[in-house]
Scaffold this motif. Structure first.
Motif, PDB file in Angstrom:
ATOM      1  N   ILE A   5      -6.127   8.782   1.882  1.00 27.21           N
ATOM      2  CA  ILE A   5      -5.599  10.142   1.828  1.00 27.21           C
ATOM      3  C   ILE A   5      -6.753  11.140   1.941  1.00 27.21           C
ATOM      4  CG2 ILE A   5      -4.441  11.851   0.346  1.00 27.21           C
ATOM      5  CD1 ILE A   5      -2.935   9.414  -0.909  1.00 27.21           C
ATOM      6  N   LEU A   6      -6.543  12.189   2.728  1.00 29.39           N
ATOM      7  CA  LEU A   6      -7.495  13.293   2.807  1.00 29.39           C
ATOM      8  C   LEU A   6      -6.848  14.527   2.183  1.00 29.39           C
ATOM      9  CD1 LEU A   6      -8.917  12.899   6.434  1.00 29.39           C
ATOM     10  CD2 LEU A   6      -9.773  11.901   4.296  1.00 29.39           C
ATOM     11  N   VAL A   7      -7.635  15.286   1.426  1.00 25.39           N
ATOM     12  CA  VAL A   7      -7.131  16.471   0.735  1.00 25.39           C
ATOM     13  C   VAL A   7      -7.774  17.715   1.335  1.00 25.39           C
ATOM     14  CG1 VAL A   7      -6.861  17.640  -1.490  1.00 25.39           C
ATOM     15  CG2 VAL A   7      -6.824  15.129  -1.384  1.00 25.39           C
ATOM     16  N   TYR A   8      -6.937  18.582   1.894  1.00 28.84           N
ATOM     17  CA  TYR A   8      -7.397  19.793   2.570  1.00 28.84           C
ATOM     18  C   TYR A   8      -7.020  21.042   1.776  1.00 28.84           C
ATOM     19  CZ  TYR A   8      -7.970  17.091   6.919  1.00 28.84           C
ATOM     20  OH  TYR A   8      -8.362  16.201   7.874  1.00 28.84           O
ATOM     21  N   ILE A  39      -2.138  17.548   1.519  1.00 26.54           N
ATOM     22  CA  ILE A  39      -2.529  16.144   1.424  1.00 26.54           C
ATOM     23  C   ILE A  39      -2.086  15.403   2.674  1.00 26.54           C
ATOM     24  CG2 ILE A  39      -2.108  13.988   0.182  1.00 26.54           C
ATOM     25  CD1 ILE A  39      -1.716  15.729  -2.325  1.00 26.54           C
ATOM     26  N   LYS A  40      -3.032  14.809   3.385  1.00 28.71           N
ATOM     27  CA  LYS A  40      -2.685  14.012   4.564  1.00 28.71           C
ATOM     28  C   LYS A  40      -2.727  12.534   4.192  1.00 28.71           C
ATOM     29  CE  LYS A  40      -5.408  13.369   8.256  1.00 28.71           C
ATOM     30  NZ  LYS A  40      -6.148  13.712   9.498  1.00 28.71           N
ATOM     31  N   ARG A  41      -1.556  11.926   4.175  1.00 25.82           N
ATOM     32  CA  ARG A  41      -1.421  10.516   3.819  1.00 25.82           C
ATOM     33  C   ARG A  41      -1.269   9.687   5.101  1.00 25.82           C
ATOM     34  NH1 ARG A  41       3.876   7.704   1.095  1.00 25.82           N
ATOM     35  NH2 ARG A  41       2.874   5.854   0.187  1.00 25.82           N
ATOM     36  N   PHE A  42      -2.211   8.797   5.356  1.00 25.93           N
ATOM     37  CA  PHE A  42      -2.173   8.003   6.568  1.00 25.93           C
ATOM     38  C   PHE A  42      -1.068   6.954   6.490  1.00 25.93           C
ATOM     39  CE2 PHE A  42      -6.340   9.843   6.841  1.00 25.93           C
ATOM     40  CZ  PHE A  42      -6.536  10.030   8.203  1.00 25.93           C
ATOM     41  N   THR A  43      -0.283   6.884   7.549  1.00 22.65           N
ATOM     42  CA  THR A  43       0.838   5.943   7.597  1.00 22.65           C
ATOM     43  C   THR A  43       0.352   4.504   7.586  1.00 22.65           C
ATOM     44  OG1 THR A  43       2.146   7.526   8.861  1.00 22.65           O
ATOM     45  CG2 THR A  43       2.876   5.239   8.915  1.00 22.65           C
ATOM     46  N   GLY A  44      -0.774   4.242   8.233  1.00 23.54           N
ATOM     47  CA  GLY A  44      -1.264   2.869   8.348  1.00 23.54           C
ATOM     48  C   GLY A  44      -1.858   2.307   7.085  1.00 23.54           C
ATOM     49  N   GLY A  45      -1.790   3.049   5.986  1.00 23.90           N
ATOM     50  CA  GLY A  45      -2.352   2.575   4.731  1.00 23.90           C
ATOM     51  C   GLY A  45      -3.864   2.566   4.762  1.00 23.90           C
ATOM     52  N   ASN A  46      -4.455   1.529   4.183  1.00 24.52           N
ATOM     53  CA  ASN A  46      -5.910   1.449   4.063  1.00 24.52           C
ATOM     54  C   ASN A  46      -6.466   0.339   4.943  1.00 24.52           C
ATOM     55  OD1 ASN A  46      -8.426   2.108   3.166  1.00 24.52           O
ATOM     56  ND2 ASN A  46      -8.020   1.756   1.005  1.00 24.52           N
ATOM     57  N   LEU A  51     -11.983  20.675   4.109  1.00 26.37           N
ATOM     58  CA  LEU A  51     -11.654  19.400   3.488  1.00 26.37           C
ATOM     59  C   LEU A  51     -12.176  19.421   2.055  1.00 26.37           C
ATOM     60  CD1 LEU A  51     -10.443  16.565   4.096  1.00 26.37           C
ATOM     61  CD2 LEU A  51     -12.778  15.835   4.621  1.00 26.37           C
ATOM     62  N   LEU A  52     -11.298  19.170   1.081  1.00 28.96           N
ATOM     63  CA  LEU A  52     -11.677  19.280  -0.323  1.00 28.96           C
ATOM     64  C   LEU A  52     -12.040  17.945  -0.955  1.00 28.96           C
ATOM     65  CD1 LEU A  52      -8.931  21.781  -1.585  1.00 28.96           C
ATOM     66  CD2 LEU A  52     -11.217  22.291  -0.695  1.00 28.96           C
ATOM     67  N   GLY A  53     -11.494  16.866  -0.412  1.00 24.88           N
ATOM     68  CA  GLY A  53     -11.765  15.572  -1.017  1.00 24.88           C
ATOM     69  C   GLY A  53     -10.952  14.483  -0.357  1.00 24.88           C
ATOM     70  N   PHE A  54     -11.001  13.302  -0.963  1.00 24.53           N
ATOM     71  CA  PHE A  54     -10.282  12.173  -0.387  1.00 24.53           C
ATOM     72  C   PHE A  54      -9.883  11.202  -1.484  1.00 24.53           C
ATOM     73  CE2 PHE A  54     -14.552  10.782  -0.878  1.00 24.53           C
ATOM     74  CZ  PHE A  54     -14.549   9.393  -0.970  1.00 24.53           C
ATOM     75  N   CYS A  55      -9.001  10.291  -1.126  1.00 21.53           N
ATOM     76  CA  CYS A  55      -8.568   9.227  -2.027  1.00 21.53           C
ATOM     77  C   CYS A  55      -8.572   7.929  -1.237  1.00 21.53           C
ATOM     78  CB  CYS A  55      -7.184   9.510  -2.582  1.00 21.53           C
ATOM     79  SG  CYS A  55      -6.515   8.150  -3.598  1.00 21.53           S
ATOM     80  N   ASP A  56      -9.385   6.998  -1.655  1.00 20.94           N
ATOM     81  CA  ASP A  56      -9.503   5.691  -1.015  1.00 20.94           C
ATOM     82  C   ASP A  56      -9.225   4.657  -2.096  1.00 20.94           C
ATOM     83  OD1 ASP A  56     -10.239   3.466   0.423  1.00 20.94           O
ATOM     84  OD2 ASP A  56     -12.392   3.839   0.261  1.00 20.94           O
ATOM     85  N   GLU A  57      -7.950   4.408  -2.339  1.00 17.81           N
ATOM     86  CA  GLU A  57      -7.564   3.612  -3.505  1.00 17.81           C
ATOM     87  C   GLU A  57      -6.375   2.705  -3.163  1.00 17.81           C
ATOM     88  OE1 GLU A  57      -5.909   4.486  -8.026  1.00 17.81           O
ATOM     89  OE2 GLU A  57      -7.187   5.982  -7.032  1.00 17.81           O
ATOM     90  N   THR A  68       2.059  11.502  13.917  1.00 20.51           N
ATOM     91  CA  THR A  68       2.213  10.164  14.468  1.00 20.51           C
ATOM     92  C   THR A  68       1.624   9.074  13.584  1.00 20.51           C
ATOM     93  OG1 THR A  68       0.232  10.537  15.790  1.00 20.51           O
ATOM     94  CG2 THR A  68       2.343  10.887  16.885  1.00 20.51           C
ATOM     95  N   ASN A  69       0.558   9.356  12.874  1.00 16.03           N
ATOM     96  CA  ASN A  69      -0.008   8.321  12.012  1.00 16.03           C
ATOM     97  C   ASN A  69      -0.193   8.815  10.580  1.00 16.03           C
ATOM     98  OD1 ASN A  69      -2.202  10.011  12.315  1.00 16.03           O
ATOM     99  ND2 ASN A  69      -3.681   8.354  12.574  1.00 16.03           N
ATOM    100  N   GLY A  70       0.554   9.824  10.213  1.00 15.70           N
ATOM    101  CA  GLY A  70       0.441  10.309   8.849  1.00 15.70           C
ATOM    102  C   GLY A  70       1.412  11.417   8.530  1.00 15.70           C
ATOM    103  N   THR A  71       1.493  11.746   7.246  1.00 16.75           N
ATOM    104  CA  THR A  71       2.369  12.804   6.762  1.00 16.75           C
ATOM    105  C   THR A  71       1.554  13.745   5.896  1.00 16.75           C
ATOM    106  OG1 THR A  71       4.189  11.218   6.693  1.00 16.75           O
ATOM    107  CG2 THR A  71       4.535  13.311   5.558  1.00 16.75           C
ATOM    108  N   VAL A  72       1.799  15.045   6.040  1.00 17.79           N
ATOM    109  CA  VAL A  72       1.076  16.049   5.255  1.00 17.79           C
ATOM    110  C   VAL A  72       2.024  16.639   4.215  1.00 17.79           C
ATOM    111  CG1 VAL A  72      -0.182  18.230   5.329  1.00 17.79           C
ATOM    112  CG2 VAL A  72      -0.470  16.565   7.175  1.00 17.79           C
ATOM    113  N   TYR A  73       1.554  16.690   2.973  1.00 21.36           N
ATOM    114  CA  TYR A  73       2.331  17.214   1.852  1.00 21.36           C
ATOM    115  C   TYR A  73       1.603  18.387   1.208  1.00 21.36           C
ATOM    116  CZ  TYR A  73       4.501  12.546   2.057  1.00 21.36           C
ATOM    117  OH  TYR A  73       5.127  11.390   2.469  1.00 21.36           O
ATOM    118  N   LYS A  74       2.371  19.258   0.599  1.00 23.00           N
ATOM    119  CA  LYS A  74       1.783  20.299  -0.243  1.00 23.00           C
ATOM    120  C   LYS A  74       1.821  19.812  -1.685  1.00 23.00           C
ATOM    121  CE  LYS A  74       2.267  24.954  -2.066  1.00 23.00           C
ATOM    122  NZ  LYS A  74       3.138  26.113  -2.289  1.00 23.00           N
TER     123      LYS A  74
END
Length: 330
Positions: free
Chosen positions: A115-118, A71-78, A104-110, A34-40
């Protein structure tokens, strides 16, 4: 870097994530939420991230090592709301490593991205996928299903110790590894289903008292978990057409009625009733009466009025009793 009590998480570069997903191409998508998409993706990292590094042959220079990640990319951006939600999840998951939660391996706040990395599990399946399969979950023994239920329950217990908020427990947020061990993932967001399943797929796990109170709390998680428990017992999703045909609210009201009528056995996955003639000590056979009664009673209580629902600690205790009753017959 974000530091919890014992874990330091690296910050991934957005350029690396975009490259690894071909700029978030749909072919890399694992799931839509609902508020994000998960990618491999296959990521490498040349910074201080020892999770993704190995030493070269001379054991002095690090060399890049690709690792599969989700990778979980939040739809709402930053936005501020997204940042609050994602950092709350970061804080909770970095407190200490919990085996019942996806790492949880890391994150991207850019820029405009959060983005959260699992960690990624090769099975690429959640419990919902297994329940929709013709053969996957149906091959799991009752012993394994009880262990799976306990793994989920312990994950829920951890979440309840870290936050008093509703964590949105449903079969799509439960990842199974290659050994079918269950781990909670992407909690706090609901998986979207196909157009004709979207509303039903979301509502069947929802605390019915939400309509009157307008609040979703930890007791709401207990209700949702009760639905999952009955899903695992019958080997079908709560919104399977078989259930919706009987009741448009899905499995939960059907299971409650069966428990009241003393006909809960008709819900049991037929595969659990089959005995393995070659191995009398195999746990392929279904639950004995004590195990079934203990399991179904606690699952039923989870679906009751919020004030009367058991705590997750009591649920765990009763699931352990159900397991003990089952294994003691051998």
């Amino acid at each position: 870097m974000l530091q919890g009590e014992t874990i330091i998480l690296p910050r991934f570069r957005l350029s690396d994530i975009k490259s690894a997903t071909n700029d978030f191409d749909e072919t890399y998508r694992l799931g839509l939420y609902t508020n994000g998409t998960v990618y491999k993706a296959e990521l490498d990292h040349s910074g201080n991230n020892d999770l993704l590094l190995t030493k070269g042959k001379n054991n002095s220079e690090p060399c890049k090592k690709h690792r599969s990640v989700a990778i979980k990319r939040f739809t709402g951006g930053n936005t501020m709301q997204v940042r609050q939600e994602s950092f709350a999840e970061l804080e909770m998951l970095t407190s200490y490593k919990q085996s019942e939660l996806v790492s949880l391996l890391g994150f991207c706040d850019e820029g405009a991205e959060m983005i959260l990395v699992y960690d990624y599990y090769p099975s690429n399946k959640n419990l919902g996928d297994y329940l929709q399969s013709d053969h996957s979950v149906h091959n799991l023994t009752w012993t394994h299903r009880l262990h799976m239920c306990l793994e989920i329950a312990r994950g829920v217990k951890y979440l309840h110790t870290k936050t008093a908020k509703h964590s949105n427990i449903n079969s799509s947020n439960i990842i199974l590894d290659k050994y079918c061990h269950a781990k909670l993932a992407y909690f706090g967001i609901s998986k979207l289903h196909s157009a004709n399943q979207e509303v039903v797929g979301t509502k069947v796990y929802e605390d019915p008292e939400y309509k009157t109170t307008g609040k979703l709390e930890t007791k709401s998680d207990i209700y949702s978990f009760g639905v999952v428990l009955f899903e695992i017992l019958c080997g079908k999703l709560a919104y399977d057409p078989v259930h919706i045909k009987v009741n448009d609210k899905g499995l939960a009201p059907i299971a409650r009625q069966c428990f009241k009528d003393g006909t809960i056995e008709r819900l049991i996955d037929p595969k659990l009733k089959e005995e393995n003639d070659q191995d009398n000590f195999s746990s392929v056979r279904g639950p004995n009466q004590d195990s079934l009664e203990t399991f179904s009673k606690i699952a039923y209580q989870c679906l009751g009025e919020a004030a009367k629902r058991p705590s997750i600690e009591i649920v765990i205790k009763e699931l352990e009793r159900a397991l003990d009753f089952h294994v003691s017959q051998y």
